[in-house]
Design a protein around this motif. Sequence first.
Motif, PDB file in Angstrom:
ATOM      1  N   HIS B  44     -11.333  -1.889   3.332  1.00  0.00           N
ATOM      2  CA  HIS B  44     -10.157  -1.614   2.500  1.00  0.00           C
ATOM      3  C   HIS B  44     -10.325  -1.840   0.998  1.00  0.00           C
ATOM      4  CE1 HIS B  44      -7.712  -0.902   6.026  1.00  0.00           C
ATOM      5  NE2 HIS B  44      -8.212  -2.004   6.572  1.00  0.00           N
ATOM      6  N   LYS B 269       5.648 -10.116   8.974  1.00  0.00           N
ATOM      7  CA  LYS B 269       5.568  -8.666   8.846  1.00  0.00           C
ATOM      8  C   LYS B 269       6.855  -8.103   8.225  1.00  0.00           C
ATOM      9  CE  LYS B 269       3.928  -4.807  11.667  1.00  0.00           C
ATOM     10  NZ  LYS B 269       4.897  -4.059  12.481  1.00  0.00           N
ATOM     11  N   GLU B 273       7.346  -5.938   4.741  1.00  0.00           N
ATOM     12  CA  GLU B 273       7.920  -4.589   4.776  1.00  0.00           C
ATOM     13  C   GLU B 273       9.195  -4.499   3.938  1.00  0.00           C
ATOM     14  OE1 GLU B 273       5.964  -3.247   9.033  1.00  0.00           O
ATOM     15  OE2 GLU B 273       8.088  -3.826   8.982  1.00  0.00           O
ATOM     16  N   GLY B 276       8.066  -4.312   0.299  1.00  0.00           N
ATOM     17  CA  GLY B 276       7.628  -2.942   0.075  1.00  0.00           C
ATOM     18  C   GLY B 276       6.514  -2.728  -0.935  1.00  0.00           C
ATOM     19  N   SER B 279       1.143  -3.062   1.561  1.00  0.00           N
ATOM     20  CA  SER B 279       1.082  -2.536   2.927  1.00  0.00           C
ATOM     21  C   SER B 279       0.286  -3.496   3.797  1.00  0.00           C
ATOM     22  CB  SER B 279       0.342  -1.195   2.962  1.00  0.00           C
ATOM     23  OG  SER B 279       0.872  -0.323   2.012  1.00  0.00           O
ATOM     24  N   LYS B 281      -2.409  -4.037   6.130  1.00  0.00           N
ATOM     25  CA  LYS B 281      -3.583  -3.276   6.559  1.00  0.00           C
ATOM     26  C   LYS B 281      -4.160  -3.850   7.839  1.00  0.00           C
ATOM     27  CE  LYS B 281      -3.728  -0.136   3.494  1.00  0.00           C
ATOM     28  NZ  LYS B 281      -3.552   1.265   3.910  1.00  0.00           N
ATOM     29  N   LEU B 346      -3.123  -7.653   3.164  1.00  0.00           N
ATOM     30  CA  LEU B 346      -2.172  -6.783   2.452  1.00  0.00           C
ATOM     31  C   LEU B 346      -2.886  -6.036   1.344  1.00  0.00           C
ATOM     32  CD1 LEU B 346       0.818  -9.286   2.002  1.00  0.00           C
ATOM     33  CD2 LEU B 346       0.369  -7.725   3.911  1.00  0.00           C
ATOM     34  N   LYS B 347      -2.464  -4.813   1.109  1.00  0.00           N
ATOM     35  CA  LYS B 347      -3.029  -4.018   0.019  1.00  0.00           C
ATOM     36  C   LYS B 347      -1.892  -3.614  -0.914  1.00  0.00           C
ATOM     37  CE  LYS B 347      -6.360  -0.338  -0.827  1.00  0.00           C
ATOM     38  NZ  LYS B 347      -7.482   0.378  -0.203  1.00  0.00           N
ATOM     39  N   ASN B 349       0.369  -1.543  -2.950  1.00  0.00           N
ATOM     40  CA  ASN B 349       0.741  -0.126  -2.926  1.00  0.00           C
ATOM     41  C   ASN B 349       0.693   0.506  -4.298  1.00  0.00           C
ATOM     42  OD1 ASN B 349       1.399  -0.094  -0.260  1.00  0.00           O
ATOM     43  ND2 ASN B 349       3.512  -0.746  -0.614  1.00  0.00           N
TER      44      ASN B 349
END
Lengths: 352, 352
Positions: B44, B269, B273, B276, B279, B281, B346-347, B349
């Motif tokens: 990633h 999670k 979310e 926002g 993401s 991964k 997490l990546k 966005n």
Amino acid sequence: MEGPSNAFPMNGGEGPHSYTRNSSAQRIFIDRARKLIQEAVAEHLDIEAFSSSGAFLVADLGCSVGPNTFYAVSNVLQAVEQKCQSLGLDSQILEFQVFFNDHAGNDFNTLFRLLPPVRRYHAAGLPGSFYGRLFPKSCLHFVCSSFTLHWLSGVPKEVQDKSSPAWNKGRIFYPNANKEVIEAYAAQFAKDMEVFLCARAQEVVLGGLMALTFGTRRDGAPHSQFITNRSLDLLESCLVDMVKKGTISEERMDEFNLPMYYASPQEVKEAVERNGRFSVKKMVEIVDIHPSANPPWRAGLEGLLKEQMQFEDEMLDEFFDSVTRKHEESSILEFAPEASVTFVLLKRNAAN
Amino acid sequence: MEGPSNAFPMNGGEGPHSYTRNSSAQRIFIDRARKLIQEAVAEHLDIEAFSSSGAFLVADLGCSVGPNTFYAVSNVLQAVEQKCQSLGLDSQILEFQVFFNDHAGNDFNTLFRLLPPVRRYHAAGLPGSFYGRLFPKSCLHFVCSSFTLHWLSGVPKEVQDKSSPAWNKGRIFYPNANKEVIEAYAAQFAKDMEVFLCARAQEVVLGGLMALTFGTRRDGAPHSQFITNRSLDLLESCLVDMVKKGTISEERMDEFNLPMYYASPQEVKEAVERNGRFSVKKMVEIVDIHPSANPPWRAGLEGLLKEQMQFEDEMLDEFFDSVTRKHEESSILEFAPEASVTFVLLKRNAAN
């Protein structure tokens, strides 16, 4: 990526012998430098070139524990904000990150505890010797360092070598020593400045500034006439007394030397020109400073004496009491009433 | 730019109750995370997008004193170097800067003294709460944080409010408390995660990664069945004993609550979310971990008890001795022999 291990930081904490409580003399000089930094930023900082590249990064090298370092960096930040405003740039969107650097043995816990709770910058502590790389390439926009570069990376090897003509027997410092000892110290200063400037040249962006404040002896004046050296001479004589009394051995005295050198403004200028990676944009010598009749050496030298002379607390008390007495009895201020402080503004060349 | 003052760092130094000597359990988990971080970076990390932008910046948030933090960041750096090599990029020219973050009261002096003398990165310490901004905008490429986000920014206000249905009378924690108390803690966790993710979203570059390791309770399992909560329940019962003996007052016990919350993987999670800006991964729950029958709570909770319960050294000894005895007499491992640890990648966005 660590520098030399020859690291004797100022006294930490906030006790009576701490640097925090014994740094008001340096504060006076930093106050004087305030206007110089404002002018330097106004005249020489290409803020338009930097303001698009994210945060403005400032480093104070050899910051010790505070509070002077907070005052020094806030001077820099104010000057940068003023420059932005004078150009019609929105200084509010500019983010600052300030790196407080000193040896890993510095009391960073106290430094962090004393950080101004409301501040205009993101703060970080950066442990390591400035006689080596500390930062990634081309990231710093402004470097300041006040009263730090008279600390050498270490004692010149020759002065501790019995077989060398520069062996500094019976002394701990160079001002009254023979020519070879003085030359060895001067050479070490020149070498250390070269290492310092090469490391910073990697880390400072093109067009970035460095504001360095040195305690200097006046050009052409003999080392022995410089007030700080005279004071250290008294300190040396107290150690000689201890050797005579048998409190410390002759061998230990012979092995011990101070890793400090007070250059002249000319020597500083030559070191920068020899290196060639920075241009001297301003060099101001301030000579009307009235030095303390009894400098607070303990805040700066206690660590060194503990480590290298194995001085216990009681011996330290005895020693620094005798240093205070010698200062009170002496007439060093009459002999050399003025100190010289040199402010140098350097700009990173595009050339090399 | 400081975060909440509600800061109770792990025990400093290297003594018998220091975090340095009481963090081997965390080390086992960090070992497990090693392979996960390698995979995360391999799959990633857009290293090609970052390698032209100067140094690669890594932050360990809530690093405490070591040695786990050095191990964790070296895992990240090795993974990045491997990724470079696999793409035919010269990893030698890549410079790393690592920021070790924790509260300003953390023992950074010990952290800096324990820094590996030979290392592949420029190190900096960054004091401050991660429930607030710590870094300039868009500068971090990789953030890790291990076993830190169960520490809330503070105790939820309602549980200390006598007039609230969530007042946590006679207890110091939520697992066996009434529904309102549990909800107040869960809401505080959700709120803190939002603050954490918003701050990091500002600081992490687009495409940058965050590897977070949480001690979690299993999805759907009641709070009271989670091994760590059971252990804290024993700790609570020792305080109740002290109230009965009159060693501490009922009022003080009522006022004291632990600022901790163990979320389920599902709650983590949902928080990501809802925010926002990152993401998910990868999300891996590890459940075959065998927890300690007697967790070293003292390294983590001593500061809190000193500050909020005014425990003196002698009382601390007495209290933690009784906690140890209760653990030895208990059968908590039989009831809940497994701990759950959740690794989340997490990546950042590009979207918002």
